[in-house]
Design a protein around this motif. Structure first.
Motif, PDB file in Angstrom:
ATOM      1  N   SER A   1      59.767  40.201  23.914  1.00 18.92           N
ATOM      2  CA  SER A   1      59.007  41.433  23.790  1.00 18.92           C
ATOM      3  C   SER A   1      57.700  41.145  23.069  1.00 18.92           C
ATOM      4  O   SER A   1      57.397  39.993  22.745  1.00 18.92           O
TER       5      SER A   1
ATOM      6  N   ALA B   1      53.179  42.103  32.835  1.00 19.77           N
ATOM      7  CA  ALA B   1      54.109  42.660  31.854  1.00 19.77           C
ATOM      8  C   ALA B   1      53.427  43.770  31.072  1.00 19.77           C
ATOM      9  O   ALA B   1      54.082  44.717  30.644  1.00 19.77           O
TER      10      ALA B   1
ATOM     11  N   ARG C   1      51.431  49.930  28.150  1.00 17.01           N
ATOM     12  CA  ARG C   1      52.814  49.874  28.611  1.00 17.01           C
ATOM     13  C   ARG C   1      53.256  48.424  28.734  1.00 17.01           C
ATOM     14  O   ARG C   1      52.450  47.542  29.021  1.00 17.01           O
TER      15      ARG C   1
ATOM     16  N   THR D   1      56.540  45.924  30.296  1.00 13.60           N
ATOM     17  CA  THR D   1      57.768  45.721  31.059  1.00 13.60           C
ATOM     18  C   THR D   1      58.339  44.380  30.632  1.00 13.60           C
ATOM     19  O   THR D   1      57.809  43.323  30.981  1.00 13.60           O
ATOM     20  N   GLU D   2      59.429  44.427  29.900  1.00  9.64           N
ATOM     21  CA  GLU D   2      59.959  43.225  29.262  1.00  9.64           C
ATOM     22  C   GLU D   2      60.428  42.173  30.267  1.00  9.64           C
ATOM     23  O   GLU D   2      60.276  40.988  30.040  1.00  9.64           O
ATOM     24  N   LYS D   3      60.993  42.573  31.383  1.00  9.40           N
ATOM     25  CA  LYS D   3      61.520  41.589  32.337  1.00  9.40           C
ATOM     26  C   LYS D   3      60.415  40.714  32.939  1.00  9.40           C
ATOM     27  O   LYS D   3      60.660  39.613  33.387  1.00  9.40           O
ATOM     28  N   ASN D   4      59.168  41.198  32.916  1.00 12.47           N
ATOM     29  CA  ASN D   4      58.052  40.429  33.468  1.00 12.47           C
ATOM     30  C   ASN D   4      57.448  39.442  32.471  1.00 12.47           C
ATOM     31  O   ASN D   4      56.745  38.519  32.867  1.00 12.47           O
TER      32      ASN D   4
ATOM     33  N   ARG E   1      65.090  46.799  30.089  1.00 14.36           N
ATOM     34  CA  ARG E   1      64.088  45.728  30.130  1.00 14.36           C
ATOM     35  C   ARG E   1      63.310  45.721  31.449  1.00 14.36           C
ATOM     36  O   ARG E   1      62.264  45.105  31.558  1.00 14.36           O
ATOM     37  N   LYS E   2      63.814  46.436  32.459  1.00  9.84           N
ATOM     38  CA  LYS E   2      63.152  46.473  33.767  1.00  9.84           C
ATOM     39  C   LYS E   2      62.166  47.634  33.889  1.00  9.84           C
ATOM     40  O   LYS E   2      61.370  47.659  34.807  1.00  9.84           O
ATOM     41  N   GLN E   3      62.219  48.574  32.969  1.00  9.11           N
ATOM     42  CA  GLN E   3      61.353  49.755  33.017  1.00  9.11           C
ATOM     43  C   GLN E   3      60.180  49.596  32.072  1.00  9.11           C
ATOM     44  O   GLN E   3      60.348  49.125  30.956  1.00  9.11           O
ATOM     45  N   PRO E   4      58.985  50.023  32.495  1.00  6.57           N
ATOM     46  CA  PRO E   4      57.852  49.982  31.561  1.00  6.57           C
ATOM     47  C   PRO E   4      58.071  50.974  30.426  1.00  6.57           C
ATOM     48  O   PRO E   4      58.543  52.079  30.649  1.00  6.57           O
ATOM     49  N   ARG E   5      57.773  50.532  29.216  1.00  6.79           N
ATOM     50  CA  ARG E   5      57.872  51.420  28.067  1.00  6.79           C
ATOM     51  C   ARG E   5      56.526  51.425  27.341  1.00  6.79           C
ATOM     52  O   ARG E   5      55.775  50.459  27.396  1.00  6.79           O
TER      53      ARG E   5
END
Length: 180
Positions: free
Chosen positions: A40, A62, A73, A75-78, A109-113
């Motif tokens: 992160s 990401a 924003r 996106t952790e998975k990226n 982790r797949k959703q932008p936060r």
């Protein structure tokens, strides 16, 4: 179900393992050593002016912005933890946080936060939002003593791009190149 992309295959494997895990509490995150390719970002919101230079530097998308309002924003998975965003940040407001985030069965982790958001600055002429209050006020403070940004020129910095151009070309007191 091997995918062409290694990260997508890993995501499938993690999702499968989380689904098959016994009914005991799964940790929200697993700390990883430095230089791990997962993790992160930590942001110092006091330093960040939302210039979004980190968004442009991110090779994996990401980091992203919101075209509707000033938001950063993530996106952790990226994120591959390359550190380009950290090096690019002019305010030194970002830090890498290596981890494997398993919260919400890995779906989070797949959703932008939203990492950070601010109030937009409103154009003093038309009221259209642009930039952020912190960024514009910082720019005004830094340029207030500069000889090129006195009077009307300093006031133009408070305008959106459209109003700034209109003001520049309709000002009867503006010195034109033909007047020199």
């Amino acid at each position: 179900a091997v995918q062409a992309d290694k990260r997508a295959t890993l995501d499938l494997a993690l999702d499968h393992l989380l689904a098959q895990a016994p009914a005991r509490p799964v940790p929200e995150a697993i700390a990883l050593p430095a230089a791990s390719p997962f993790g992160s970002l930590q942001i110092d919101t006091g330093k960040c002016t939302m210039c979004l230079s980190c968004v442009g530097a991110c090779p994996e998308s990401a980091l992203g912005d919101n075209p509707e309002r000033p938001q950063l924003r993530f996106t952790e998975k990226n994120c591959v933890q390359c550190g380009l965003c950290v090096v690019t940040c002019p305010e030194d407001a970002l830090a890498l946080a290596p981890r494997l985030w398993l919260a919400d069965s890995g779906k989070a982790r797949k959703q932008p936060r939203v990492l950070h958001e601010m109030q937009p600055w409103a154009c003093v002429k038309c009221g259209k939002p642009f930039g952020t209050q912190k960024a514009i006020e910082g720019m005004l403070t830094k340029l207030a003593g500069h000889s090129m940004f006195q009077g009307a020129a300093l006031e133009r910095l408070k305008m959106c791009g459209d109003c700034r151009v209109i003001d520049l070309h309709t000002n009867p007191n503006e010195v034109k190149i033909t007047d020199l």
